[in-house]
Write an enzyme that holds these catalytic residues in place. Structure first.
Site, PDB file in Angstrom:
ATOM      1  N   SER A  47       0.727  -1.186  -0.005  1.00  0.00           N
ATOM      2  CA  SER A  47       0.067  -0.013   0.083  1.00  0.00           C
ATOM      3  C   SER A  47       0.792   1.341  -0.094  1.00  0.00           C
ATOM      4  CB  SER A  47      -0.933  -0.047   1.117  1.00  0.00           C
ATOM      5  OG  SER A  47      -2.058  -0.780   1.061  1.00  0.00           O
ATOM      6  N   LYS A  50      -0.120   3.476  -2.585  1.00  0.00           N
ATOM      7  CA  LYS A  50      -1.247   4.414  -2.468  1.00  0.00           C
ATOM      8  C   LYS A  50      -0.551   5.891  -2.460  1.00  0.00           C
ATOM      9  CE  LYS A  50      -4.803   1.717  -0.328  1.00  0.00           C
ATOM     10  NZ  LYS A  50      -4.125   0.357  -0.289  1.00  0.00           N
ATOM     11  N   SER A 107      -6.463   3.170   4.289  1.00  0.00           N
ATOM     12  CA  SER A 107      -5.825   2.500   3.333  1.00  0.00           C
ATOM     13  C   SER A 107      -6.638   1.745   2.377  1.00  0.00           C
ATOM     14  CB  SER A 107      -4.604   1.367   3.757  1.00  0.00           C
ATOM     15  OG  SER A 107      -3.824   1.155   2.794  1.00  0.00           O
ATOM     16  N   LYS A 209       2.976   6.698   5.019  1.00  0.00           N
ATOM     17  CA  LYS A 209       1.907   5.127   4.641  1.00  0.00           C
ATOM     18  C   LYS A 209       2.569   4.146   5.143  1.00  0.00           C
ATOM     19  CE  LYS A 209      -1.943   3.958   2.580  1.00  0.00           C
ATOM     20  NZ  LYS A 209      -1.793   2.985   3.578  1.00  0.00           N
TER      21      LYS A 209
END
Length: 396
Positions: A47, A50, A107, A209
Site C-alpha cells: 500500500s 497509494k 488504506s 503510509k
C-alpha cells in the site's frame, strides 16, 4: 543507545535472512541517502503504492481536474476490491476529500480503485499513468499495475524510489502533506484509526503510509523532524508490524544521532537556520502529462536542480535571458503557470527554450518562481509583451 542495540540485534549473524527486506533513510532537504540496505532491490510496494495514487490526486486538484468536494462514484470493479476497504457498494458516492482520508487512514482499496477510474478511465490505464509519472520523478525501478498495492507479480518498486516519492510529495504539495499525519477519520458514523501507529509514538513523525501484502511483508514510509532536521525513512519487508516499527524507530534514531553529531554532512549553516528545512527546488523539462492532456496544457516534469546559485551561475555562463510568469507557494502552481504561458506563446518561443522553477526563501516560507529560460533578449521582451503577468530577467 537502545535504538543502536535494536539495530545490532537485527543484523546479528544468527538472524534468519529476509529476502523481502530493504531500507533507506534520506535527508529530506538535500535528497542525500544517509543509510541504505538493499535500497535498489525491486520488491512489492504493497500500500505504499497509494502514496503515488494520492500524488496524482493532489496533482489533479492543483490543475483543476478535481475538487475536494466533487463526488466520485464507486463502480462494480471498485466495490469488488478486497480488504482493507470501506465496504462501499457499486453506485455509492464519496467526495474526493473523504477519498483522500480513506487512503491515508484506512488504506481503502475500493476507494483507491475509484480514484483511479475517475482519473484514468480504468485502473489499468491509471496504473500506466502512475508508472510514467514515477519515471518523471526519478523512480527508475518502479512499475505500477494497480492503484492500491494489492498483489500483482509485475508491480515492483524499491526503498530508494519510495523515499524519492515521499520527498516529492512534500516538495510538490506542502498544502496537502499535513493530511498524512491524520490519526483518525470518521466516515458514515464510523471512526478509522491510521494504520501508522508511530504517528503517536515517535516524536516529530508526520507521515506517510504503511503497507502489507503477504508477498511484501510489512512496509512503511515515514518522515520525521527533530530540531531543524527532517528525515525520510522507508522499510520494506518487516516480519510483523511491531518489528517493522521497532526497526524504523531504530534506524531513524541512529541517523538522527549521527546527523546531530555532525558525522554526516547534510546541510549548510544557512539552510539549518530555517524552522523546518525546505526540500530543494526541482527543474522541469517539457513533457505532456496525460492527466491534463484534455485541457491542452503541457505540464513540465521534474528533475533535481542543485540550487538557485547553481542555476544563476549557469544562466550567466550561457549569457541567456529568461521571463518570469509568476511566483507561487507550491510547485504544482508554478508548473501550471509555465504550462499556460507556453501554450499562449506557442510558436513565439524557440524549441530550445526551457522551463525552470526557481526557489526563493521569504519570511512567509518558500516561494517558487515560474520561469521560461534559455532565450535571447529580443525573444524575452517579445514574450512578455504578449503575456498579462510577466517579468523579463536579464542575463548576467
Amino acid at each position: 543507545m537502545a535504538g543502536l542495540l535494536v539495530v545490532a540485534l537485527t543484523q546479528t549473524s544468527h538472524a534468519r535472512p529476509n529476502p523481502k527486506y530493504a531500507s533507506v533513510v534520506m535527508d529530506a532537504q538535500t535528497g542525500q541517502v544517509l543509510r541504505a540496505r538493499n535500497a535498489d532491490k525491486r520488491l512489492h510496494p504493497a500500500s505504499l503504492t497509494k502514496i503515488m495514487t494520492l500524488f496524482m490526486t493532489f496533482e489533479a486538484m492543483e490543475t483543476g481536474r478535481l475538487h475536494k468536494y466533487k463526488y466520485i462514484t464507486i463502480s462494480k470493479h471498485a466495490a469488488a476490491q478486497p480488504p482493507s476497504n470501506l465496504k462501499l457498494k457499486a453506485g455509492d458516492r464519496i467526495t474526493v476529500r473523504d477519498a483522500i482520508y480513506a487512503l491515508i487512514t484506512k488504506s481503502a482499496n475500493d476507494v483507491a480503485a475509484a480514484l483511479a477510474e475517475e482519473l484514468g478511465g480504468s485502473e489499468w490505464e491509471f496504473a500506466n499513468l502512475m508508472t510514467q509519472r514515477a519515471k518523471s520523478l526519478g523512480m527508475k525501478k518502479t512499475v505500477f499495475r494497480n492503484a492500491s498495492g494489492l498483489y500483482h507479480k509485475d508491480q515492483k518498486s524499491t526503498a530508494r524510489d519510495m523515499a524519492l516519492l515521499s520527498r516529492a510529495m512534500m516538495q510538490y504539495f506542502p498544502n496537502y502533506y499535513h493530511m498524512f499525519k491524520t490519526q483518525q477519520w470518521t466516515y458514515r458514523g464510523k471512526t478509522y484509526k491510521n494504520h501508522n501507529r508511530l504517528l503517536t509514538k515517535y516524536p516529530g513523525m508526520d507521515g506517510l503510509k504503511t503497507g502489507y501484502i503477504r508477498a511484501a511483508g510489512f512496509n512503511l514510509a515515514t518522515s520525521a523532524v527533530k530540531g531543524n532536521q527532517r528525515l525520510i525513512g522507508v522499510v520494506f519487508g518487516g516480519r510483523t508490524s511491531k518489528s517493522r516499527n521497532r526497526h524504523m524507530t531504530a534506524i531513524l534514531n541512529e541517523t538522527f544521532d549521527r546527523v546531530n553529531g555532525h558525522s554526516v554532512r547534510v546541510a549548510s549553516n544557512s539552510s539549518r537556520s530555517a524552522k523546518l528545512p525546505p526540500v530543494p527546488s526541482m527543474k522541469p523539462q517539457w513533457s505532456e502529462n496525460p492527466l491534463v492532456a484534455s485541457s491542452k496544457l503541457i505540464v513540465p516534469q521534474a528533475k533535481d536542480v542543485t540550487s538557485l546559485k547553481a542555476y544563476d551561475k549557469k544562466a550567466a555562463s550561457d549569457n541567456k535571458w529568461s521571463i518570469q510568469v509568476g511566483a507561487y507557494k507550491t510547485r504544482a502552481k508554478s508548473d501550471l503557470a509555465i504550462s499556460q504561458a507556453r501554450s499562449l506563446l506557442e510558436e513565439n518561443l524557440p524549441s530550445y527554450a526551457q522551463a525552470a522553477v526557481v526557489p526563493l526563501k521569504t519570511r512567509n516560507g518558500l516561494m517558487f518562481r515560474a520561469r521560461i529560460t534559455n532565450i535571447d533578449a529580443s525573444t524575452a521582451h517579445d514574450a512578455c509583451s504578449r503575456l498579462r503577468d510577466c517579468l523579463v530577467v536579464a542575463a548576467r
